[in-house]
Write a protein that holds these residues in place. Structure first.
Motif, PDB file in Angstrom:
ATOM      1  N   GLN A 171       0.809  -1.202   0.000  1.00 16.33           N
ATOM      2  CA  GLN A 171       0.000   0.000   0.000  1.00 16.33           C
ATOM      3  C   GLN A 171       0.855   1.272   0.000  1.00 16.33           C
ATOM      4  OE1 GLN A 171      -2.546  -0.430   3.403  1.00 16.33           O
ATOM      5  NE2 GLN A 171      -3.696  -2.120   2.504  1.00 16.33           N
ATOM      6  N   GLY A 172       2.041   1.207  -0.569  1.00 16.19           N
ATOM      7  CA  GLY A 172       2.879   2.390  -0.683  1.00 16.19           C
ATOM      8  C   GLY A 172       3.435   2.897   0.628  1.00 16.19           C
ATOM      9  N   ARG A 173       3.403   2.107   1.696  1.00 16.88           N
ATOM     10  CA  ARG A 173       3.937   2.595   2.982  1.00 16.88           C
ATOM     11  C   ARG A 173       4.492   1.409   3.761  1.00 16.88           C
ATOM     12  NH1 ARG A 173       1.696   3.946   8.104  1.00 16.88           N
ATOM     13  NH2 ARG A 173      -0.408   3.504   7.413  1.00 16.88           N
ATOM     14  N   ILE A 174       5.533   0.816   3.228  1.00 14.03           N
ATOM     15  CA  ILE A 174       6.089  -0.374   3.871  1.00 14.03           C
ATOM     16  C   ILE A 174       7.200  -0.011   4.852  1.00 14.03           C
ATOM     17  CG2 ILE A 174       7.815  -0.808   2.079  1.00 14.03           C
ATOM     18  CD1 ILE A 174       7.268  -3.771   2.435  1.00 14.03           C
ATOM     19  N   ILE A 175       7.886   1.121   4.621  1.00 13.50           N
ATOM     20  CA  ILE A 175       8.999   1.539   5.473  1.00 13.50           C
ATOM     21  C   ILE A 175       8.493   2.500   6.547  1.00 13.50           C
ATOM     22  CG2 ILE A 175      11.105   2.924   5.539  1.00 13.50           C
ATOM     23  CD1 ILE A 175      11.716   0.255   4.548  1.00 13.50           C
ATOM     24  N   SER A 176       8.921   2.265   7.779  1.00 16.56           N
ATOM     25  CA  SER A 176       8.558   3.145   8.884  1.00 16.56           C
ATOM     26  C   SER A 176       9.684   4.090   9.250  1.00 16.56           C
ATOM     27  CB  SER A 176       8.172   2.312  10.105  1.00 16.56           C
ATOM     28  OG  SER A 176       8.000   3.126  11.233  1.00 16.56           O
ATOM     29  N   GLY A 177      10.917   3.737   8.916  1.00 14.35           N
ATOM     30  CA  GLY A 177      12.047   4.605   9.235  1.00 14.35           C
ATOM     31  C   GLY A 177      13.347   3.898   8.941  1.00 14.35           C
ATOM     32  N   LEU A 178      14.435   4.672   8.949  1.00 13.75           N
ATOM     33  CA  LEU A 178      15.746   4.118   8.634  1.00 13.75           C
ATOM     34  C   LEU A 178      16.825   5.051   9.173  1.00 13.75           C
ATOM     35  CD1 LEU A 178      16.364   6.185   6.115  1.00 13.75           C
ATOM     36  CD2 LEU A 178      15.149   4.464   4.805  1.00 13.75           C
ATOM     37  N   CYS A 179      18.028   4.531   9.315  1.00 18.16           N
ATOM     38  CA  CYS A 179      19.174   5.369   9.699  1.00 18.16           C
ATOM     39  C   CYS A 179      20.464   4.631   9.391  1.00 18.16           C
ATOM     40  CB  CYS A 179      19.122   5.782  11.171  1.00 18.16           C
ATOM     41  SG  CYS A 179      19.296   4.434  12.338  1.00 18.16           S
ATOM     42  N   LEU A 180      21.564   5.382   9.399  1.00 19.96           N
ATOM     43  CA  LEU A 180      22.876   4.846   9.048  1.00 19.96           C
ATOM     44  C   LEU A 180      23.926   5.507   9.912  1.00 19.96           C
ATOM     45  CD1 LEU A 180      24.306   4.130   5.559  1.00 19.96           C
ATOM     46  CD2 LEU A 180      25.527   5.755   7.002  1.00 19.96           C
TER      47      LEU A 180
END
Length: 669
Positions: free
Chosen positions: A144-153
């Motif tokens: 539904q176009g919203r699979i990622i909730s967040g990320l960081c590196l």
């Protein structure tokens, strides 16, 4: 000035903001067709990024966005280029862009599945020669176009959180990648941390932060006993892996929560953790400060601001660098603002406040924020101040503000080798004393001295052995196998140091051992040999001897402990049997069919030798004589001798000494 500051709120704002310099306000180059420019802003290595959606009338590109890049040219930031991406349908106006991040020399971007990509695809792009080059592509599915909730590196670690069950958006998983040999490899994955109902979390720009030791994730939609109070999940890096470590609940249980966890920050020295909570039942937005005590984060302080009451999302985004904490709050029908804090040795104290000169109640100033060196960039994703000529203004174009952090008379900056510090419009990479004039607000300049100390990244080479059943730990890494390794460690200043480890495995291996029996005179011998792997070797025998071999042993059991240069041990036991040194037969049958008895043969043990043999007939005539291990076949001068009794004289040399044996032998025909 002090008197004027006390007269009105307007003047107070002016004085608190006085030392900040608004350098510039930037827009999307295609501002007429762009919406929500500034929903995410970032600054890294002298480059600014701002995201913006395409407008509704751009039908071919609707549902897409552009990543706009700006670089410094003199004292001005100028548009550089833009990149296209398919975006999530989540409202980026207020919530920020949670699928784009620029940090540590990388650009992380998620493209939603379309005709070109059958799966949502996460791109890790590394900056090379001023451009971003794809280093890794990760297929993450589509939902539904919203699979990622967040990320960081952070340095050589990367993580993202995704919905893990397409039929249930409350189920998610965290994926951890490690950069090894220029390849991002999946190391670990973890499901929800905690005992309450899982929730993928409310997306925002500043919820995920990683250091060399911790990862913190805010989840403002988490439930606690049926109440929506939010939480923060903490991972800790141990033994070369990030592992679930601590769950921080909202410190004040409320009926409906206050968005605890909408943003997070953590200091590079891992001593302070900050959690934003901009909506509260008591109408007071806060930033909760936690301190690392006995290896756990405990509540240390609460930050709040009177100016942020009554409709400011104080704590929505935060940025921490070089000891400067910036907390932003966009406004609900009220102008947004940003507050600067520094630690005075006792607590975090407010130093200044940022507000642009043309701030409005509806431009969402402060929806995102980032800083590098003395430069701060702030997103205002609903700004509507730009228009061409006398043309109409389209709401929600968005803008980004660039500020100078309040100047201090003296700056003492510690920097790691390979890093840089932007001092006004100069990027500095070497240690030294610098003096410059920084632009303050309203054209007032301030002379600042910079003392920059660049710490080198030392390289240490370690050549060592470990025992086959042992391991070696360097930093958080544990090694058990032979090989060459490169380990990144932190110095006392938090800088990287490189350890080159050449590891060998010390496995003491015995070759064939020679055991000589005892012949009744303490003549036993144990002769051992080993594979030369990690010399020198030390030997500790049960007899007290310390040589590789031992001799003069009576029959019995003997043990030895062998140690190599690294202290590794091997223990072995040996049995020395008793035996007779030789056997002289009393008859032989030269004309028989049995080969064993066809000659007069003395059977001697190991290390027993025949020196000479003499045979006499009954009249005393010598019929045979030899030296060494030769045997009489019953003939004399080529003629077979008659059967009967013969006499022998044999000289035998053994570990027990030299002996002369005489006796009779019967020759049979």
């Amino acid at each position: 000035i002090i008197i004027n500051c006390s007269l009105s709120m307007f003047i107070v704002v002016f004085c608190n903001s006085f030392s900040f310099g608004q350098i510039q306000k930037i827009y999307a180059p295609n501002v007429d067709s762009s919406l929500y420019f500034g929903s995410y802003v970032g600054i890294d290595r002298g480059k600014i990024i701002a995201t913006g959606d395409f407008g509704l009338h751009e039908t071919k590109l609707y549902g897409s966005e552009r990543l706009y890049f700006f670089s410094k040219n003199g004292k001005e930031w100028q548009y550089l280029e833009n990149k296209y991406k398919r975006k999530t349908e989540f409202n980026a106006t207020v919530d920020g862009n949670f699928t784009t991040r620029m940090d540590n020399g990388y650009l992380i971007s998620v493209n939603v599945a379309d005709n070109q990509y059958i799966s949502d695809t996460l791109f890790l792009l590394k900056e090379q020669n001023g451009d971003f080059v794809v280093q890794s592509e990760i297929l993450i599915g589509a939902f539904q176009g919203r699979i990622i909730s967040g990320l960081c590196l952070h340095k050589d670690w990367f993580m993202y959180r995704k919905i893990d069950n397409q039929s249930d958006s409350s189920v998610y998983k965290d994926y951890f990648y490690r950069l090894l040999d220029e390849q991002w490899l999946l190391k670990d994955s973890f499901s929800f941390l905690g005992d309450d109902r899982s929730n993928q979390g409310f997306p925002s720009t500043e919820k995920y932060h990683m250091t060399d030791r911790f990862l913190v994730i805010g989840d403002m939609t988490s439930y606690d006993n049926g109440r929506k109070n939010g939480k923060v999940e903490v991972y800790k890096k141990e033994d070369g892996h990030f592992k679930p470590y601590q769950l921080i609940r909202h410190p004040e249980i409320l009926k409906r929560g206050d968005n605890f966890g909408v943003s997070t920050e953590i200091s590079d020295d891992n001593q302070f953790l900050f959690v934003g909570a901009f909506y509260s039942i008591d109408k007071i937005p806060k930033v909760y400060v936690y301190k690392l005590v006995d290896d756990k984060f405990v509540l240390f302080q609460k930050l709040t601001e009177p100016e942020a009451l009554g409709g400011v999302a104080y704590g929505n985004s935060m940025s921490l660098e070089n000891g400067v904490l910036l907390v932003s709050g966009y406004g609900f029908y009220k102008a947004g603002m940003i507050f600067q804090y520094e630690f005075d040795g006792v607590k975090w104290v407010r130093k200044a406040k940022i507000q642009p000169q043309n701030n409005t109640d509806f431009d969402l100033f402060g929806v995102s924020i980032d800083q590098e060196g003395e430069t701060v960039v702030v997103g205002a994703s609903y700004d509507a101040t730009y228009h061409k000529g006398n043309g109409p203004v389209q709401e929600g174009n968005g803008a980004a503000y660039i500020f100078q952090i309040p100047a201090r008379d003296t700056l003492n900056i510690e920097l790691c080798e390979g890093g840089s510090y932007t001092f006004n419009d100069t990027v500095i990479t070497t240690s030294g004393h610098y003096v410059d004039t920084l632009m303050a607000s309203y054209g007032v300049d301030s002379v600042v001295q910079l003392y920059l100390n660049v710490h080198p990244a030392p390289q240490v080479e370690i050549d060592t052995f470990i025992c086959s059943d042992d391991s070696i730990k360097i930093g958080e890494e544990i090694f058990t196998e032979e090989g060459e390794y490169e380990v990144m460690l932190k110095s006392s200043y938090g800088c990287d140091s490189i350890v080159q480890l050449n590891l060998g495995i010390s496995d003491i291996e015995l070759l064939d051992s020679t055991i000589i029996s005892d012949y009744g005179c303490g003549s036993g011998v144990i002769d051992i040999s080993i594979v030369e792997n990690n010399p020198p070797y030390a030997y500790d025998w049960s007899t007290g001897e310390q040589g590789e071999d031992i001799s003069g042993l009576p029959k019995g059991t003997y043990s030895v402990t062998i140690r190599d240069k690294s202290g590794c041990e091997l223990q072995r036991s040996f049995i020395v049997p008793d035996s007779i040194p030789y056997l002289i037969p009393n008859a032989f049958f030269p004309s028989g069919t049995d080969e064993i008895n066809k000659s007069f043969k003395i059977y001697q043990a190991q290390n027993v030798h025949i020196e000479s043999t003499q045979i006499f007939d009954r009249w005393g005539e010598k019929v045979y004589e030899s030296e060494g291990d030769e045997y009489w076949d019953g003939s004399y001068k080529g003629k077979a001798q008659a059967p009967g009794v013969y006499l022998y004289k044999i000289v035998i040399d053994s570990p027990c000494g030299k002996e002369t044996k005489t006796g009779q032998i019967l020759l049979l025909r």
